[in-house]
Design an enzyme around this catalytic site. Structure first.
Site, PDB file in Angstrom:
ATOM      1  N   ASP A  74       0.837  -1.206   0.000  1.00 32.15           N
ATOM      2  CA  ASP A  74       0.000   0.000   0.000  1.00 32.15           C
ATOM      3  C   ASP A  74       0.870   1.254   0.000  1.00 32.15           C
ATOM      4  O   ASP A  74       2.020   1.230   0.428  1.00 32.15           O
ATOM      5  CB  ASP A  74      -0.865   0.046   1.278  1.00 32.15           C
ATOM      6  N   HIS A 219       4.053  -2.122   3.072  1.00 30.73           N
ATOM      7  CA  HIS A 219       3.994  -0.755   2.526  1.00 30.73           C
ATOM      8  C   HIS A 219       5.244  -0.469   1.703  1.00 30.73           C
ATOM      9  O   HIS A 219       6.351  -0.526   2.233  1.00 30.73           O
ATOM     10  CB  HIS A 219       3.851   0.259   3.668  1.00 30.73           C
TER      11      HIS A 219
HETATM   12 ZN    ZN Z   1      -2.569   3.212   3.111  1.00 31.97          ZN
END
Ligand code: ZN
Length: 256
Positions: A74, A219
Protein backbone atom coordinates in the site's frame (compact mmCIF):
# COMPACT_ATOMS: atom_id res chain seq x y z
CA UNK A 1 -26.56 -6.06 5.05
CA UNK A 2 -25.20 -7.57 8.24
CA UNK A 3 -24.75 -4.23 10.03
CA UNK A 4 -28.26 -3.02 9.22
CA UNK A 5 -29.81 -6.11 10.83
CA UNK A 6 -27.55 -5.95 13.92
CA UNK A 7 -28.10 -2.20 14.23
CA UNK A 8 -31.88 -2.67 14.16
CA UNK A 9 -31.68 -5.38 16.85
CA UNK A 10 -29.43 -3.18 19.05
CA UNK A 11 -31.70 -0.13 18.68
CA UNK A 12 -34.74 -2.27 19.60
CA UNK A 13 -32.91 -3.66 22.67
CA UNK A 14 -31.83 -0.15 23.66
CA UNK A 15 -35.37 1.16 23.34
CA UNK A 16 -36.68 -1.67 25.55
CA UNK A 17 -33.84 -1.00 28.04
CA UNK A 18 -34.64 2.72 28.17
CA UNK A 19 -38.35 2.02 28.78
CA UNK A 20 -37.49 -0.48 31.55
CA UNK A 21 -35.03 2.00 33.07
CA UNK A 22 -37.67 4.77 32.89
CA UNK A 23 -40.06 2.62 34.93
CA UNK A 24 -37.18 1.71 37.30
CA UNK A 25 -37.39 -1.99 36.35
CA UNK A 26 -33.68 -1.82 35.54
CA UNK A 27 -30.90 0.69 36.20
CA UNK A 28 -29.96 3.44 33.73
CA UNK A 29 -26.34 2.38 34.36
CA UNK A 30 -26.96 -0.99 32.69
CA UNK A 31 -28.35 0.78 29.63
CA UNK A 32 -25.42 3.23 29.62
CA UNK A 33 -22.88 0.39 29.92
CA UNK A 34 -24.59 -1.35 27.01
CA UNK A 35 -24.34 1.81 24.90
CA UNK A 36 -20.63 2.22 25.72
CA UNK A 37 -19.90 -1.40 24.74
CA UNK A 38 -21.85 -1.02 21.51
CA UNK A 39 -19.91 2.14 20.59
CA UNK A 40 -16.64 0.30 21.34
CA UNK A 41 -17.81 -2.57 19.14
CA UNK A 42 -18.59 -0.13 16.30
CA UNK A 43 -15.13 1.42 16.67
CA UNK A 44 -13.45 -1.99 16.40
CA UNK A 45 -15.44 -3.19 13.38
CA UNK A 46 -15.05 0.12 11.52
CA UNK A 47 -11.27 0.05 11.82
CA UNK A 48 -10.78 -3.57 10.85
CA UNK A 49 -11.50 -4.48 7.27
CA UNK A 50 -11.33 -8.22 8.05
CA UNK A 51 -14.53 -8.27 10.12
CA UNK A 52 -16.65 -7.66 6.98
CA UNK A 53 -19.20 -5.88 9.14
CA UNK A 54 -19.88 -2.75 7.10
CA UNK A 55 -18.16 -3.70 3.86
CA UNK A 56 -17.72 -7.15 2.34
CA UNK A 57 -13.99 -7.29 1.64
CA UNK A 58 -12.05 -10.17 0.15
CA UNK A 59 -9.15 -10.68 2.55
CA UNK A 60 -7.90 -14.23 1.83
CA UNK A 61 -8.78 -17.41 -0.03
CA UNK A 62 -9.67 -20.05 2.53
CA UNK A 63 -10.39 -22.62 -0.20
CA UNK A 64 -6.71 -22.84 -1.09
CA UNK A 65 -5.04 -25.83 0.53
CA UNK A 66 -1.65 -25.62 -1.20
CA UNK A 67 1.11 -23.39 0.18
CA UNK A 68 0.17 -20.29 -1.83
CA UNK A 69 0.09 -16.72 -0.53
CA UNK A 70 -0.11 -13.22 -2.02
CA UNK A 71 1.83 -10.09 -1.11
CA UNK A 72 0.28 -6.63 -1.36
CA UNK A 73 1.83 -3.18 -0.94
CA UNK A 74 0.00 0.00 0.00
CA UNK A 75 0.74 3.73 -0.28
CA UNK A 76 3.00 3.95 -3.34
CA UNK A 77 4.16 4.57 -5.95
CA UNK A 78 7.20 6.39 -4.57
CA UNK A 79 10.97 6.19 -5.19
CA UNK A 80 11.25 3.33 -2.69
CA UNK A 81 8.86 1.27 -4.84
CA UNK A 82 11.74 0.79 -7.30
CA UNK A 83 13.73 -1.00 -4.59
CA UNK A 84 10.73 -3.22 -3.84
CA UNK A 85 10.39 -4.02 -7.56
CA UNK A 86 14.06 -5.06 -7.71
CA UNK A 87 13.57 -7.57 -4.87
CA UNK A 88 10.40 -8.95 -6.45
CA UNK A 89 12.25 -9.35 -9.76
CA UNK A 90 15.15 -11.11 -8.03
CA UNK A 91 12.77 -13.74 -6.61
CA UNK A 92 10.56 -13.79 -9.74
CA UNK A 93 7.49 -12.92 -7.70
CA UNK A 94 4.38 -10.97 -8.75
CA UNK A 95 2.62 -8.82 -6.15
CA UNK A 96 -0.19 -6.27 -5.80
CA UNK A 97 0.25 -2.51 -5.39
CA UNK A 98 -2.63 -0.44 -4.02
CA UNK A 99 -1.65 3.03 -5.16
CA UNK A 100 -2.50 6.51 -3.96
CA UNK A 101 -3.75 8.73 -6.82
CA UNK A 102 -1.58 11.74 -6.02
CA UNK A 103 1.48 9.47 -5.88
CA UNK A 104 0.62 8.10 -9.33
CA UNK A 105 0.47 11.73 -10.50
CA UNK A 106 3.89 12.46 -8.96
CA UNK A 107 5.52 9.19 -10.15
CA UNK A 108 3.78 8.13 -13.37
CA UNK A 109 6.86 6.25 -14.64
CA UNK A 110 7.05 4.11 -11.51
CA UNK A 111 3.33 3.34 -11.81
CA UNK A 112 3.84 2.34 -15.46
CA UNK A 113 6.78 0.16 -14.48
CA UNK A 114 4.71 -1.72 -11.87
CA UNK A 115 2.24 -2.63 -14.63
CA UNK A 116 4.95 -3.39 -17.21
CA UNK A 117 6.48 -5.87 -14.77
CA UNK A 118 3.08 -7.58 -14.59
CA UNK A 119 2.21 -6.75 -11.00
CA UNK A 120 -1.36 -5.94 -10.02
CA UNK A 121 -2.48 -2.38 -9.32
CA UNK A 122 -5.47 -1.21 -7.30
CA UNK A 123 -7.06 1.94 -5.95
CA UNK A 124 -6.05 3.31 -2.55
CA UNK A 125 -7.92 6.66 -2.90
CA UNK A 126 -6.54 9.89 -4.35
CA UNK A 127 -5.28 11.61 -1.22
CA UNK A 128 -5.21 8.87 1.48
CA UNK A 129 -6.68 11.33 3.96
CA UNK A 130 -6.64 10.47 7.66
CA UNK A 131 -10.23 11.76 7.76
CA UNK A 132 -11.45 8.87 5.60
CA UNK A 133 -13.93 7.70 8.25
CA UNK A 134 -15.51 11.17 8.40
CA UNK A 135 -15.89 11.83 4.66
CA UNK A 136 -19.30 12.07 3.01
CA UNK A 137 -20.33 9.48 0.39
CA UNK A 138 -19.80 12.01 -2.42
CA UNK A 139 -16.28 12.86 -1.16
CA UNK A 140 -15.37 9.16 -0.96
CA UNK A 141 -16.68 8.64 -4.51
CA UNK A 142 -14.56 11.60 -5.59
CA UNK A 143 -11.46 10.08 -3.89
CA UNK A 144 -12.04 6.76 -5.67
CA UNK A 145 -12.84 8.24 -9.08
CA UNK A 146 -9.90 10.68 -9.06
CA UNK A 147 -7.50 7.81 -8.34
CA UNK A 148 -9.09 5.66 -11.08
CA UNK A 149 -8.92 8.58 -13.52
CA UNK A 150 -5.21 9.30 -13.05
CA UNK A 151 -4.42 5.56 -13.33
CA UNK A 152 -6.38 5.30 -16.57
CA UNK A 153 -4.86 8.49 -18.01
CA UNK A 154 -1.36 7.23 -17.19
CA UNK A 155 -1.66 3.65 -18.42
CA UNK A 156 -5.12 3.03 -19.89
CA UNK A 157 -5.87 0.57 -17.10
CA UNK A 158 -9.33 0.59 -15.48
CA UNK A 159 -8.87 -0.50 -11.87
CA UNK A 160 -11.67 -2.41 -10.13
CA UNK A 161 -10.05 -3.27 -6.81
CA UNK A 162 -10.05 -0.95 -3.81
CA UNK A 163 -8.01 -1.14 -0.62
CA UNK A 164 -9.50 1.00 2.18
CA UNK A 165 -6.86 3.35 3.70
CA UNK A 166 -6.05 2.39 7.32
CA UNK A 167 -8.51 -0.50 6.95
CA UNK A 168 -11.30 1.94 7.81
CA UNK A 169 -14.72 0.82 6.63
CA UNK A 170 -18.18 2.23 7.33
CA UNK A 171 -21.63 2.37 5.67
CA UNK A 172 -20.61 5.46 3.64
CA UNK A 173 -17.61 3.63 2.17
CA UNK A 174 -19.87 0.67 1.37
CA UNK A 175 -22.27 3.01 -0.43
CA UNK A 176 -19.39 4.66 -2.37
CA UNK A 177 -18.06 1.23 -3.42
CA UNK A 178 -21.49 0.16 -4.64
CA UNK A 179 -21.89 3.36 -6.64
CA UNK A 180 -18.44 3.14 -8.24
CA UNK A 181 -18.59 -0.64 -8.81
CA UNK A 182 -15.32 -1.23 -6.93
CA UNK A 183 -14.47 -4.39 -4.97
CA UNK A 184 -12.88 -4.02 -1.53
CA UNK A 185 -9.70 -6.02 -0.97
CA UNK A 186 -8.46 -6.50 2.58
CA UNK A 187 -5.65 -8.61 4.00
CA UNK A 188 -5.31 -11.52 6.40
CA UNK A 189 -1.79 -10.73 7.65
CA UNK A 190 -1.08 -7.16 8.73
CA UNK A 191 2.67 -6.67 9.09
CA UNK A 192 2.53 -3.26 10.80
CA UNK A 193 5.72 -2.45 8.86
CA UNK A 194 4.77 1.23 8.91
CA UNK A 195 4.34 1.23 12.69
CA UNK A 196 6.66 -1.28 14.40
CA UNK A 197 10.33 -0.27 14.64
CA UNK A 198 12.01 -3.70 14.54
CA UNK A 199 12.42 -5.57 11.26
CA UNK A 200 12.73 -8.88 13.15
CA UNK A 201 9.47 -8.36 15.02
CA UNK A 202 7.67 -7.43 11.78
CA UNK A 203 9.06 -10.43 9.92
CA UNK A 204 8.23 -12.84 12.76
CA UNK A 205 4.71 -11.40 12.96
CA UNK A 206 4.13 -12.27 9.31
CA UNK A 207 5.83 -15.68 9.42
CA UNK A 208 3.85 -16.74 12.50
CA UNK A 209 0.56 -16.01 10.73
CA UNK A 210 1.38 -17.66 7.39
CA UNK A 211 -1.14 -20.13 6.01
CA UNK A 212 -2.38 -21.20 2.58
CA UNK A 213 -4.49 -18.52 0.86
CA UNK A 214 -3.21 -15.64 3.02
CA UNK A 215 -2.86 -12.05 1.78
CA UNK A 216 0.04 -10.15 3.36
CA UNK A 217 -0.03 -6.37 3.79
CA UNK A 218 3.22 -4.38 3.48
CA UNK A 219 3.99 -0.75 2.53
CA UNK A 220 6.21 0.10 -0.45
CA UNK A 221 6.75 3.66 0.82
CA UNK A 222 8.66 2.30 3.82
CA UNK A 223 12.46 1.99 3.46
CA UNK A 224 12.83 -0.92 5.88
CA UNK A 225 10.19 -2.94 4.01
CA UNK A 226 12.77 -3.66 1.27
CA UNK A 227 14.87 -5.73 3.65
CA UNK A 228 11.83 -7.30 5.32
CA UNK A 229 10.51 -8.32 1.89
CA UNK A 230 13.81 -9.94 0.92
CA UNK A 231 13.90 -11.97 4.14
CA UNK A 232 10.25 -12.90 3.80
CA UNK A 233 10.68 -14.09 0.20
CA UNK A 234 13.69 -16.13 1.25
CA UNK A 235 11.68 -17.73 4.05
CA UNK A 236 8.77 -18.47 1.72
CA UNK A 237 11.09 -20.02 -0.86
CA UNK A 238 12.85 -22.18 1.74
CA UNK A 239 9.51 -23.33 3.10
CA UNK A 240 8.04 -24.23 -0.31
CA UNK A 241 5.51 -21.39 -0.33
CA UNK A 242 4.51 -20.09 -3.75
CA UNK A 243 3.79 -16.36 -4.02
CA UNK A 244 1.05 -15.55 -6.53
CA UNK A 245 -0.51 -12.27 -7.62
CA UNK A 246 -3.41 -11.29 -5.31
CA UNK A 247 -6.04 -11.46 -8.09
CA UNK A 248 -4.87 -14.99 -9.00
CA UNK A 249 -4.92 -16.10 -5.35
CA UNK A 250 -8.36 -14.59 -4.74
CA UNK A 251 -9.64 -15.66 -8.18
CA UNK A 252 -11.05 -12.24 -9.09
CA UNK A 253 -10.74 -9.76 -11.95
CA UNK A 254 -8.53 -6.76 -11.23
CA UNK A 255 -9.55 -4.59 -14.18
CA UNK A 256 -12.64 -3.87 -16.24
ZN1 ZN B 1 -2.57 3.21 3.11
Amino acid sequence: MQFKFINTVIILLLSVGLVLAFFSVTSFWYVLTFIVFYLLFLLIVSTNVRFNFFVNSISENQKIKQKKVAISFDDGPVENTLEILKVLEKYKVKAGFFCIGKNIKDHPDIFKRIIEENHLVGNHTYSHTRKMGALSVSRIICEIEMCNKIAEETTGIKMELFRPPFGVVNPKIQSALQKTGMKSIGWSIRSFDAVLPSETIILNRVIKRLKPGAVILLHDNNAKTVNILEQLLLFLKNNQYEVVRPDKLLKINAYS
